[in-house]
Design a protein around this motif. Sequence first.
Motif, mmCIF file in Angstrom:
data_model
loop_
_atom_site.group_PDB
_atom_site.id
_atom_site.type_symbol
_atom_site.label_atom_id
_atom_site.label_comp_id
_atom_site.label_asym_id
_atom_site.label_seq_id
_atom_site.Cartn_x
_atom_site.Cartn_y
_atom_site.Cartn_z
ATOM 1 N N TRP A 33 -22.520 119.228 -14.930
ATOM 2 C CA TRP A 33 -22.247 120.483 -15.642
ATOM 3 C C TRP A 33 -22.400 121.661 -14.697
ATOM 4 C CZ3 TRP A 33 -25.936 118.653 -20.052
ATOM 5 C CH2 TRP A 33 -25.331 117.570 -20.710
ATOM 6 N N ASN A 79 -21.821 121.433 -11.554
ATOM 7 C CA ASN A 79 -20.619 121.359 -10.713
ATOM 8 C C ASN A 79 -19.413 121.979 -11.405
ATOM 9 O OD1 ASN A 79 -21.847 120.207 -8.550
ATOM 10 N ND2 ASN A 79 -21.270 118.106 -9.073
ATOM 11 N N VAL A 80 -19.318 121.794 -12.721
ATOM 12 C CA VAL A 80 -18.231 122.427 -13.471
ATOM 13 C C VAL A 80 -18.317 123.947 -13.292
ATOM 14 C CG1 VAL A 80 -17.368 122.920 -15.798
ATOM 15 C CG2 VAL A 80 -17.935 120.593 -15.154
ATOM 16 N N ALA A 81 -19.541 124.470 -13.413
ATOM 17 C CA ALA A 81 -19.723 125.913 -13.230
ATOM 18 C C ALA A 81 -19.352 126.317 -11.805
ATOM 19 C CB ALA A 81 -21.173 126.295 -13.527
ATOM 20 N N ARG A 82 -19.747 125.497 -10.836
ATOM 21 C CA ARG A 82 -19.463 125.839 -9.438
ATOM 22 C C ARG A 82 -17.971 125.828 -9.151
ATOM 23 N NH1 ARG A 82 -22.692 122.193 -5.468
ATOM 24 N NH2 ARG A 82 -21.856 123.658 -3.954
ATOM 25 N N THR A 83 -17.257 124.787 -9.650
ATOM 26 C CA THR A 83 -15.820 124.732 -9.382
ATOM 27 C C THR A 83 -15.068 125.821 -10.137
ATOM 28 O OG1 THR A 83 -15.554 123.061 -11.093
ATOM 29 C CG2 THR A 83 -15.729 122.264 -8.850
ATOM 30 N N HIS A 84 -15.727 126.449 -11.109
ATOM 31 C CA HIS A 84 -15.090 127.570 -11.796
ATOM 32 C C HIS A 84 -15.581 128.911 -11.257
ATOM 33 C CE1 HIS A 84 -13.894 124.425 -14.662
ATOM 34 N NE2 HIS A 84 -12.881 125.214 -14.906
ATOM 35 N N GLU A 85 -16.254 128.853 -10.116
ATOM 36 C CA GLU A 85 -16.700 130.067 -9.415
ATOM 37 C C GLU A 85 -17.522 130.994 -10.303
ATOM 38 O OE1 GLU A 85 -13.968 132.283 -6.955
ATOM 39 O OE2 GLU A 85 -12.727 130.518 -6.673
ATOM 40 N N LEU A 86 -18.411 130.435 -11.114
ATOM 41 C CA LEU A 86 -19.253 131.288 -11.945
ATOM 42 C C LEU A 86 -20.411 131.834 -11.110
ATOM 43 C CD1 LEU A 86 -19.591 129.492 -15.393
ATOM 44 C CD2 LEU A 86 -17.839 131.040 -14.583
ATOM 45 N N VAL A 113 -24.061 127.894 -18.917
ATOM 46 C CA VAL A 113 -24.160 126.449 -18.730
ATOM 47 C C VAL A 113 -25.605 125.966 -18.841
ATOM 48 C CG1 VAL A 113 -23.740 124.525 -17.160
ATOM 49 C CG2 VAL A 113 -22.082 126.376 -17.322
#
Lengths: 333, 305
Positions: free
Chosen positions: A234, A236-243, A252
């Motif tokens: 989860w 990583n999801v935030a990271r790949t979405h540049e949050l 998250v």
Amino acid sequence: MVQKIDMRSTLLSLTILFVGVFIWHAATHVPDTGPTGVELSQGEMDTLLGKNMLSEDIEYYATQGVEFAQLEQIASLNLSRSMIEAAGGIQALGISAPDENSAPAPGSLFPSPTQIGKELWATIADPFYVAGTNDMGFGIQMGYSLLRVLIGYSLSAAVAIPLGFLIGMSPMFYKALDPFIQVLKPISPLAWMPIALFTIGDSELSSIFVIFICSLWPMLTNTAFGVANVRSDWVNVARTHELSTTKTALTVILPAAAPTIITGMRISIGIAWLVIVAAEMLVGGTGIGYVVWNEWNGLRLDRMIVAILLIGVVGMLLDAAFARLQRAVAYAE
Amino acid sequence: MTKPFLSVELLTQQFPDGAGDTLTVFENATFSVAEGEFVCILGHSGCGKSTIMNVLAGLAEPTSGTVIMDGEEISGPSLDRGVVFQNYSLLPWLSALKNVMFGVAARHPDWSKSEVQAHSEKYLAMVGLDGDAIHRKPSQLSGGMRQRVSIARAFANHPKLLLLDEPFGALDALTRGTIQDELLKIWNGTNQTVFMITHDIDEAILLADRILLMTNGPFARVAEAVEITIPRPRRREEIIDHPNYYAIRNHLVHFLGSRSKELAGQSSGSGANSPETIRIDRTEKDTPETDDDPTHQAHLRAVNE
């Protein structure tokens, strides 16, 4: 099936309640509080008759529980029963005789369920009366306690949750602060009381401080644990979405860790409610904990038990509120 | 030759092996992907496919080497590189729609909520999800539906490079087939560059323009790049009749079955480990008709880049 279990469990609960109340009732039941009659020997009877006392008067006073020594005093008055009654009874003439109040209670001094029921009803009917500093409605005293818990607990949450995030998200802070947490956490909340009373001075603020300190640890450690154990997928999801870090924390990590955080808050509110009663016993003044101690000192066990019962009910309601909050933030993976 | 869209140069990844030594997963891996190309990477477990994927996604740092995409070196994760993870990685407290909206809102912070929602619904509809299902939480969706949501989330963001990490690995064969078809359908309309890890040879042939073959680790390398010479649009029941299908498939099976082991295990020094391009085409008239062993050298046209 579930309904059947629900029905059975309710039935069992009620049975346990009734059995418990019955045992309580049987143990504290006072059968008759009236005076018991006195048996006179033939010699004593003759002595009284020899003093010109009527045999029917002797019999009457004896069944009222008047002892031989007092009967002799009555006989020496040389008055008829009707005259004694007209004068206000034998007590009025200075002769001690048992009445309803002086009769010895054969049962326990512990209040019976009916007495508690009456007292409880009186409390519910008028919870907010003020008749003096030591005689206030339990509603008001409960309000004092709840207010203290609310203030101490809110301050605690305002410190513990952000700090828990910091510790959970940064291994450096975790390692740096862990020794302090480990040492301070096992200290009994009441052990802080003397320090608080000495440094803060005010007893009111001291009990709020004790609530603060005892609520802190479960919230802090649970928040840190929840935040640190958010699934890396989860994050990583935030990271790949540049949050940004703040956005990641709020959108998250906070929802992911919310169930663990609320669990910590639920443990904390339970502890805070346990501790406020003890703290108020110690510092006195107001609050439901003080009530328990005050009623004990006044030997009003019935009022004390009602207060204890209400402490339990309020604690249950506080816990139920957090259980509801816990369900609201729960998610299935 | 023009500069490729994505170029991976001298990529090396080492990990401490727990005994004080270092374990080299792969060394000096060098390959490139053209814009709009669909590339699959095939190899046994432990050969470092996922590590390459994580480096491309920016979630892991390589020990050495660079990745250049569209003229810029990759550092850290970016919205330009969308990732579909094997375990879907949907946020379980959000509905399917909200999960896609989460990505779209991150990509387009200036959009209004209704724009974000409309865009998200469009992409969910493209993977066959609409109506009531999009308001359900991931735990209330089947594995196939969850992966559809994940794919919709990635496609909706129009990343320059789409990374798929064994996206169908956890699905049953039938569901896998339908979602592969859906993926092809969406991809056909886009010109999206895709880099995908898979274990499934048939899946790779159906989807890819080119298949990169990795030898076993440690010191794994991308040994071959097999061009899929089957024209698009492809349909799974038609491509099996294509003359190139079994030739390519046999080649891949042979590679994974034996040659991946034979080629494995040695440090190759400092030179770049570029894959050898393999082109198998039975439809070309000048191909001499020989035996059916596709590994036979006379049968192959090896072109070094």
